[in-house]
Design a protein around this motif. Sequence first.
Motif, short mmCIF file in Angstrom:
data_model
loop_
_atom_site.label_atom_id
_atom_site.label_comp_id
_atom_site.label_asym_id
_atom_site.label_seq_id
_atom_site.Cartn_x
_atom_site.Cartn_y
_atom_site.Cartn_z
N MET A 2 0.83 -1.21 0.00
CA MET A 2 0.00 0.00 0.00
C MET A 2 0.87 1.27 0.00
N GLY A 3 1.99 1.22 -0.73
CA GLY A 3 2.85 2.38 -0.84
C GLY A 3 3.69 2.68 0.38
N LEU B 280 6.50 1.76 10.33
CA LEU B 280 6.36 1.88 8.88
C LEU B 280 6.57 3.33 8.46
N SER B 281 6.74 3.53 7.15
CA SER B 281 7.09 4.86 6.65
C SER B 281 5.99 5.89 6.86
#
Length: 571
Positions: free
Chosen positions: A418-419, A457-458
Amino acid sequence: MRSGSEEIYRNGSILALEPELFKEVSVTRGPSGGFRYSSSASAGTIELTTKEASDFLEDGDTFSFRQKLGYEFNGESPLATSILAFAPTDRFEALLFFGVRTSENREDGNGDEILGTEFEQSSALAKLSYQLDGASRFTFAYQQNQIPERDVNYNVFDPSIDSAFGRVDRDIEDATAYLEYEFNPEDNLLIDLTARLQFKREEVAIDPVSNPFMTDLLEADHLTETWSVVVENTARFQTANIGNELLTGLEVGRRERSSIVEVGTNDGDAPGGTDDYVALFVQNEMQIGERLIVTPAVRFEAQRLTFEDNPPTDGFGNPLVPNGTEVEDTSWTGGISAMYDLTDTFSVFATVAHNENLPIFDDANDEALLGTIEQADTVEAGLSYDGLDVFTRDDSFAAKLTVYQTLISDGRTYSAGMGRFESEIELQGVEFEASYVHPQFYIDLAAAANRGDVTELSDGTEVDDFFEQSTADNIELTLGRRMLDDQLDVFFTIDHSFENDRTDSDSGSTAPSEDYTLYDLGIGYTPNGGALAGTAFRASFENILDEDYRQYGSSRNGEGRNIILSVARTF
């Protein structure tokens, strides 16, 4: 010279290397040895040294020819290599190498065909050296590897998925050339200079055979060309009670990357342009007294990516940065390692290092990635032993235990879907290696275990997940004996990988793997005299029990039983 193109979707970074070209493979674990080559080599460095004419010429010889023939039964894979070495004077020497090997698809331990393992490869090397005087030496080398593939699966990682990605003709070529000048005057320890002009060309040309989704991926010609100049000097000097070996270096280069498709632009999933870079590095190995060695290292690297000839979007419709966009980044990396001899046989060592991974062309579809530098901070420590006449006269025993921890921040290498990316990762591990050499036999042992956790996460989401790219625990034992005045070498290897269920995946390369044990037997015979002098016979029996297994991290089963035979003769 650094090798490896960037990402090629479902192809990775394909390199074509011929093992017979190299006389030495040096593996440096951990970050301490990598600052000379890259700011991002946090896991370790692999150095490959090509063969030279002097490796095949005995004292007084001016000419030699070596022919090797080999065959692998699993995959029906023949090998033929020819090496011509000559040195008409004591100043000039040359080596010419040519080799060919082919293979059908291999079979796993269950007798099933392993798709995508067939290949045909040719390799060549020309290496010439001229000694101007006692201090100066020129070397020129050109190396080329080619792998033509016809009607093969586009998807290299999982060739069984034909319907989704189609089939292609793929030509892989890897070529490297360099001109090197060495200046090392005997009467000046401050100068040990090497200057090298080098060029590398890496090409993966793809043409579709079947293209079910009519995607540009199956017609792209991926080409990466790099020109660079590297200048290094090692100065040896004494300051007070400190012996210094100071290595300094400068590298300046340009890398041009393209993946041209039929419409004349780069493929949207492999954007390209030019990468202009400069790097400076300094490393000083300091011998302090008789027992302590301290080695600090620092590297500065700057790059400018200029994006050119790209379409407006990638293959998934994500916008790419506009053509002409320039992205400039710099990094300061470095570390310090130390080794202290507790006794004449026991030593302790430790390393602290900081690495950074600068953006690449494949980040063109996400401006946030282009503005982020992935970082890794590593701490390692260990204990080593190296002794002679340990258990009996004329034996030797060496052992090394290393523990390490690496913290990755601003991670952009591992996708979380999901990017998003796995941004914060904690890695820990332990490695043990030992070697015992007795006048009658030898034993080698290596074991490794590592663990990893993803903590963020990012997009800022905090998690507590497995780092699924951590490898399975492994232990390998080799028992060998040399006989008949070292003419005959027989060794037996046991390689055991433990089961790995530290994953949330249930399919693909990161699905849980079962434990397995592989047994290999090797025999080498090199007569010292008689009619067979100068001939080397080798036989290997791999996976003797035909174990059906899958290594964690691979989407395919491993190879089943294999018998490898070779004979080489030097004339």
